[in-house]
Design a protein around this motif. Structure first.
Motif, PDB file in Angstrom:
ATOM      1  N   GLY A 151     -15.176 -11.294   7.976  1.00  0.00           N
ATOM      2  CA  GLY A 151     -14.029 -11.508   7.087  1.00  0.00           C
ATOM      3  C   GLY A 151     -13.629 -10.288   6.273  1.00  0.00           C
ATOM      4  N   ARG A 152     -13.992  -9.090   6.742  1.00  0.00           N
ATOM      5  CA  ARG A 152     -13.619  -7.843   6.058  1.00  0.00           C
ATOM      6  C   ARG A 152     -14.023  -7.827   4.587  1.00  0.00           C
ATOM      7  N   ALA A 153     -13.039  -7.739   3.664  1.00  0.00           N
ATOM      8  CA  ALA A 153     -13.409  -7.496   2.261  1.00  0.00           C
ATOM      9  C   ALA A 153     -13.758  -8.789   1.535  1.00  0.00           C
ATOM     10  N   GLU A 212      -6.333   1.398  19.796  1.00  0.00           N
ATOM     11  CA  GLU A 212      -6.574  -0.044  19.943  1.00  0.00           C
ATOM     12  C   GLU A 212      -7.134  -0.478  18.596  1.00  0.00           C
ATOM     13  N   ILE A 213      -6.488  -1.442  17.932  1.00  0.00           N
ATOM     14  CA  ILE A 213      -6.886  -1.732  16.550  1.00  0.00           C
ATOM     15  C   ILE A 213      -7.978  -2.789  16.445  1.00  0.00           C
ATOM     16  N   GLY A 214      -8.473  -3.268  17.570  1.00  0.00           N
ATOM     17  CA  GLY A 214      -9.580  -4.226  17.496  1.00  0.00           C
ATOM     18  C   GLY A 214      -9.255  -5.467  18.293  1.00  0.00           C
ATOM     19  N   ALA A 242       4.420   6.124   8.162  1.00  0.00           N
ATOM     20  CA  ALA A 242       3.000   6.491   8.260  1.00  0.00           C
ATOM     21  C   ALA A 242       2.139   5.247   8.118  1.00  0.00           C
ATOM     22  N   ASP A 243       1.402   4.933   9.191  1.00  0.00           N
ATOM     23  CA  ASP A 243       0.476   3.795   9.169  1.00  0.00           C
ATOM     24  C   ASP A 243      -0.907   4.345   8.842  1.00  0.00           C
ATOM     25  N   LEU A 244      -1.390   4.061   7.626  1.00  0.00           N
ATOM     26  CA  LEU A 244      -2.630   4.690   7.156  1.00  0.00           C
ATOM     27  C   LEU A 244      -3.874   3.852   7.411  1.00  0.00           C
ATOM     28  N   GLY A 245      -3.713   2.559   7.610  1.00  0.00           N
ATOM     29  CA  GLY A 245      -4.885   1.710   7.864  1.00  0.00           C
ATOM     30  C   GLY A 245      -5.546   1.188   6.610  1.00  0.00           C
ATOM     31  N   SER A 246      -6.433   1.984   5.999  1.00  0.00           N
ATOM     32  CA  SER A 246      -7.420   1.322   5.140  1.00  0.00           C
ATOM     33  C   SER A 246      -7.063   1.101   3.679  1.00  0.00           C
ATOM     34  N   VAL A 291      -0.432  -0.041   4.885  1.00  0.00           N
ATOM     35  CA  VAL A 291      -1.889  -0.176   4.820  1.00  0.00           C
ATOM     36  C   VAL A 291      -2.273  -1.653   4.896  1.00  0.00           C
ATOM     37  N   SER A 292      -3.557  -1.880   5.183  1.00  0.00           N
ATOM     38  CA  SER A 292      -4.096  -3.241   5.193  1.00  0.00           C
ATOM     39  C   SER A 292      -4.641  -3.580   3.813  1.00  0.00           C
ATOM     40  N   GLY A 293      -4.471  -4.828   3.405  1.00  0.00           N
ATOM     41  CA  GLY A 293      -4.980  -5.250   2.097  1.00  0.00           C
ATOM     42  C   GLY A 293      -6.476  -5.492   2.096  1.00  0.00           C
ATOM     43  N   ASP A 294      -7.052  -5.743   3.275  1.00  0.00           N
ATOM     44  CA  ASP A 294      -8.461  -6.166   3.305  1.00  0.00           C
ATOM     45  C   ASP A 294      -9.384  -5.119   3.915  1.00  0.00           C
ATOM     46  N   LYS A 295      -8.968  -3.861   3.852  1.00  0.00           N
ATOM     47  CA  LYS A 295      -9.900  -2.799   4.245  1.00  0.00           C
ATOM     48  C   LYS A 295     -10.424  -2.161   2.956  1.00  0.00           C
ATOM     49  N   LEU A 296     -10.257  -0.864   2.766  1.00  0.00           N
ATOM     50  CA  LEU A 296     -10.868  -0.251   1.574  1.00  0.00           C
ATOM     51  C   LEU A 296     -10.229  -0.698   0.262  1.00  0.00           C
ATOM     52  N   VAL A 320       0.228   7.578  12.938  1.00  0.00           N
ATOM     53  CA  VAL A 320      -0.773   6.511  12.793  1.00  0.00           C
ATOM     54  C   VAL A 320      -2.138   7.138  12.566  1.00  0.00           C
ATOM     55  N   HIS A 321      -2.805   6.691  11.507  1.00  0.00           N
ATOM     56  CA  HIS A 321      -4.162   7.193  11.266  1.00  0.00           C
ATOM     57  C   HIS A 321      -5.100   6.628  12.328  1.00  0.00           C
ATOM     58  N   THR A 322      -5.877   7.500  12.944  1.00  0.00           N
ATOM     59  CA  THR A 322      -6.823   7.036  13.977  1.00  0.00           C
ATOM     60  C   THR A 322      -8.054   6.498  13.257  1.00  0.00           C
ATOM     61  N   SER A 323      -7.862   5.300  12.683  1.00  0.00           N
ATOM     62  CA  SER A 323      -8.855   4.832  11.721  1.00  0.00           C
ATOM     63  C   SER A 323     -10.205   4.483  12.320  1.00  0.00           C
ATOM     64  N   ASN A 324     -10.257   4.116  13.604  1.00  0.00           N
ATOM     65  CA  ASN A 324     -11.550   3.663  14.104  1.00  0.00           C
ATOM     66  C   ASN A 324     -12.234   4.614  15.073  1.00  0.00           C
ATOM     67  N   ASN A 341       1.985 -10.276   5.955  1.00  0.00           N
ATOM     68  CA  ASN A 341       0.728 -10.947   6.297  1.00  0.00           C
ATOM     69  C   ASN A 341      -0.450 -10.060   6.668  1.00  0.00           C
ATOM     70  N   ASN A 342      -0.203  -8.950   7.316  1.00  0.00           N
ATOM     71  CA  ASN A 342      -1.297  -8.033   7.654  1.00  0.00           C
ATOM     72  C   ASN A 342      -0.718  -6.687   8.077  1.00  0.00           C
ATOM     73  N   GLY A 343      -1.586  -5.745   8.328  1.00  0.00           N
ATOM     74  CA  GLY A 343      -1.136  -4.392   8.640  1.00  0.00           C
ATOM     75  C   GLY A 343      -0.324  -4.335   9.926  1.00  0.00           C
ATOM     76  N   ALA A 344      -0.741  -5.101  10.920  1.00  0.00           N
ATOM     77  CA  ALA A 344      -0.028  -5.089  12.198  1.00  0.00           C
ATOM     78  C   ALA A 344       1.393  -5.614  12.017  1.00  0.00           C
ATOM     79  N   ALA A 345       1.542  -6.662  11.223  1.00  0.00           N
ATOM     80  CA  ALA A 345       2.869  -7.222  10.941  1.00  0.00           C
ATOM     81  C   ALA A 345       3.718  -6.198  10.199  1.00  0.00           C
TER      82      ALA A 345
HETATM   83  C1  PLP Z   1      -6.412  -1.871  10.797  1.00  0.00           C
HETATM   84  C2  PLP Z   1      -5.211  -1.125  11.190  1.00  0.00           C
HETATM   85  C3  PLP Z   1      -4.047  -1.782  11.568  1.00  0.00           C
HETATM   86  C4  PLP Z   1      -3.968  -3.268  11.627  1.00  0.00           C
HETATM   87  O1  PLP Z   1      -4.021  -3.817  10.332  1.00  0.00           O
HETATM   88  P1  PLP Z   1      -4.411  -5.364  10.151  1.00  0.00           P
HETATM   89  O2  PLP Z   1      -4.318  -5.563   8.666  1.00  0.00           O
HETATM   90  O3  PLP Z   1      -5.764  -5.521  10.706  1.00  0.00           O
HETATM   91  O4  PLP Z   1      -3.389  -6.137  10.901  1.00  0.00           O
HETATM   92  C5  PLP Z   1      -2.949  -1.033  11.908  1.00  0.00           C
HETATM   93  N1  PLP Z   1      -3.013   0.317  11.869  1.00  0.00           N
HETATM   94  C6  PLP Z   1      -4.101   0.987  11.494  1.00  0.00           C
HETATM   95  C7  PLP Z   1      -4.074   2.478  11.452  1.00  0.00           C
HETATM   96  C8  PLP Z   1      -5.252   0.291  11.138  1.00  0.00           C
HETATM   97  O5  PLP Z   1      -6.352   0.944  10.768  1.00  0.00           O
END
Ligand code: PLP
Length: 472
Positions: A87-89, A178-180, A256-260, A288-293, A224-228, A142-146
């Protein structure tokens, strides 16, 4: 003949329903849920899994303490802070309180002074703008992908003809992530009717690669940040500031999609991008995603220039990605109160963690070993967070996971590693107790001649633990 089968004396449903604790539980649980709990305990006794005398206590325990959903609270002893499969954070105390308060009727869209529909925008937005003065406007979805889908869709040029969707989004080949769970960025983008125009090479992309790719079809530049993952060695990528100049030359939006979700740079995570720097460098919007860092609930945050954010907010798709009051409340509380479990685990005092781990090891008869925690959840890949763990034989991991409380330790190279970084300190004793119970069960649980139990335990000793692969 006298029937001595004790299973004949399993308490009847009406008897169990009449227990005071079960009646009291009826205030918050439906009769169907309570009956299911009763029937489960009766079946367990019938199958010989619990003694008949344990049926009533089991029912009482389950109607009073079992969570109202099927989600089992877990103690995260993996050392992975943003653990996707858990469940992330974990929410802060402030965010939990905000969610509880927002769970009834709230003035989410009403101005209580006038009784009319409110125009002030959400408190979450106000909190985001206070936390990030560089942003002119903000939107929560709703989330980062959205957020990403919405931004690239809404910021396509107005001049795009319906039968000629000239909407190429230029992105570096090194950023096609690939974001997971098998979801890939290019596939996600394809659903918008946009085409990704990939430029550069996996390891190296230059400004000129972007410049060469720009045509009348270009809709936006996407970074796009290569977050993973991390590409090391002979690499180069183009910074947001350089892309800004190019975008200005051609009148293109820069996303700019930063991810965390860091507001400011964090010295311990030098490669993690932050919102303030990305906006200062010239991104029109950051995602950014709300439930990462950030340490909040699942959400996608869009911050940036007001014209761009307004265009995104007014796009019809925004309605389909709208967050609920619970998320808005939790985001606002998370952003306004920077203390949260994710930040605490990230900035833990390592000496203090060592002392705590040593005391734990003594109580649990384990061995202290150096152990690196991780950010996890698609953030700061490969960055070790130095710390400590207690090492136990591998079979403990499966037993701890199935116990109450459920404890998820790390299984690594045939060992069970308990990292206390993400465990609230008040829970240490419960983990020690769980380990003691497993040890005790090990020695006394098996009746002479109970070959199936013996086999089961042997199987554990030989290790059925799978290497955890849950970091992303
Ligand atoms: C995690 C991530 C996403 C997806 O975000 P979610 O909140 O999981 O939908 C998109 N882009 C980047 C760079 C990410 O790290």
């Amino acid at each position: 003949m006298v029937d001595t089968d004790p299973r004949r004396s399993i308490p009847r449903t009406d008897h169990l329903l009449a227990l005071p604790e079960v009646i009291a539980a009826g205030e918050s649980r439906s009769q169907a849920t309570i009956k299911a709990i009763i029937s489960e305990a009766q079946s367990a006794a019938r199958a010989g899994d619990i003694p008949v005398a344990e049926v009533a206590p089991t029912v009482i325990r389950n109607v009073t303490t079992r969570s109202a959903s099927s989600l089992t609270p877990v103690l995260n002893a993996t050392g992975i802070i943003v653990h996707t499969n858990l469940g992330r954070a974990p929410l802060s105390a402030a965010a939990k309180q905000a969610v509880a308060e927002a769970s009834g009727y709230v003035d989410v869209e009403m101005d209580l002074q006038t009784g009319k529909r409110s125009k002030r925008g959400t408190g979450a937005k106000q909190a985001l703008l206070r936390a990030c003065p560089r942003a002119e406007d903000a939107l929560v979805v709703n989330n980062g992908a959205a957020a990403l889908l919405l931004a690239v869709t809404a910021l396509r040029g107005d001049n795009v003809l319906a039968d000629n969707p000239a909407s190429e989004i230029i992105i570096s080949r090194g950023e096609l992530i690939e974001i997971g769970a098998g979801f890939r960025l290019p596939d996600l983008m394809a659903t918008t009717g946009s085409r990704l125009r990939e430029v550069g090479m996996t390891n190296r992309t230059h400004l000129d690669d972007y410049a060469q790719a720009i045509t009348g079809q270009t809709a936006s530049l996407l970074k796009v940040h290569t977050s993973n993952f991390r590409v090391e060695g002979f690499t180069s990528s183009v910074e947001i500031a350089q892309l800004r100049e190019l975008a200005d030359e051609h009148g293109l939006p820069l996303i700019a999609d930063l991810g965390s979700g860091l507001f400011e740079p964090v010295p311990a995570l030098p490669d993690e991008p932050d919102i303030a720097s990305a906006l200062a460098a010239g991104a029109d919007v950051v995602i950014v995603s709300g439930d990462k860092l950030l340490g909040g609930p699942q959400a996608g945050l869009i911050l940036g220039r007001s014209d761009a954010v307004q265009r995104i907010a007014k796009h019809p798709l925004a309605r389909a990605m709208r967050t609920d009051k619970l998320t808005l409340a939790a985001i606002e509380a998370t952003v306004a109160n920077t203390e949260n479990p994710v930040q605490e685990a990230l900035h833990i005092d390592v000496d203090r963690l060592q002392e705590r781990t040593e005391r734990f090891a003594e109580l649990a008869s384990g061995v202290v070993v150096a152990h690196d925690g991780r950010v996890g959840g698609g953030g700061a890949p490969g960055v070790p967070l130095p710390g400590w763990a207690v090492e136990l034989p591998e079979y403990f991991a499966a037993e701890l996971r199935k116990g109450d409380p459920a404890i998820v330790a790390r299984v690594h190279q045939g060992r069970c590693l308990i990292d206390l970084r993400c465990v609230p300190e008040v829970e240490d004793q419960r983990i020690v107790d769980a380990i003691a119970r497993i040890r005790g069960a090990d020695l006394v649980d098996i009746e002479p001649g109970d070959d199936s139990r013996l086999l089961d335990r042997l199987k554990h000793h030989l290790g059925d633990g799978d290497e955890d692969s849950s970091e992303q």
